[in-house]
Design a protein around this motif. Structure first.
Motif: not given
Length: 170
Positions: A130-135
């Motif tokens: 999971l991309p951190v920017k999408d959390i």
């Protein structure tokens, strides 16, 4: 004090960013690194809801078996199971699932800070990065151990927070 990190591309055009990199070259490198940062998670379903469990928390996956009920007022602790002679609390990941739901297939046994927890799931999916920017930080009513939501490939995943999980199961 409120601090918010904003992507420079939202404020400056490419030429302005290039000119400013001369004064702070490490900022551009840090931004590029943060853009690519990912967390490996195991995707699971609890009834029809998707969850993401950080892979470094997952210790094993075991076949579903009945759990021993525990008398508690907390809806998120259902009971306990024996995992190799160790009593492990069973966490209710989705309190909205009706008691008559019978499609449980496995437990995901998680370990964090020398404590173990089991979450019953209806299906285990794949490992994903999971991309951190999408959390995004988020709180869920009745799900005290969920602290964020991740958007990944057209799906939303509720993210387990190991610190909140530990507090919930005590």
């Amino acid at each position: 004090k409120l601090v918010m990190q904003v992507d420079p591309a939202r404020l400056l055009d490419a030429e302005q960013q290039r000119q400013l990199q001369y004064f702070a070259p490490e900022t551009a490198a840090e931004a590029a690194e943060a853009e690519d940062e990912r967390i490996e998670c195991l995707s699971v379903s609890v009834a029809d809801e998707l969850f993401a469990i950080p892979l470094d928390m997952v210790s094993r996956i075991i076949q579903y078996k009945p759990f021993e009920s525990i008398d508690t007022e907390e809806r998120y602790v259902l009971g306990a199971i024996d995992v190799d002679g160790r009593v492990v609390p069973v966490i209710n990941a989705n309190p909205d699932v009706h008691d008559s739901f019978d499609a449980w297939s496995e437990y995901i046994v998680m370990e964090h800070d020398q404590a173990a927890y089991a979450v019953r799931v209806s299906k285990t999916h794949e490992v994903m990065a999971l991309p951190v920017k999408d959390i995004t930080a988020s709180s869920h009513s009745g799900k005290t151990f969920v602290s964020a939501v991740a958007h990944f490939e057209e799906n939303l995943y509720s993210m387990f927070n190991p610190e909140k999980l530990k507090q919930s199961a005590v």
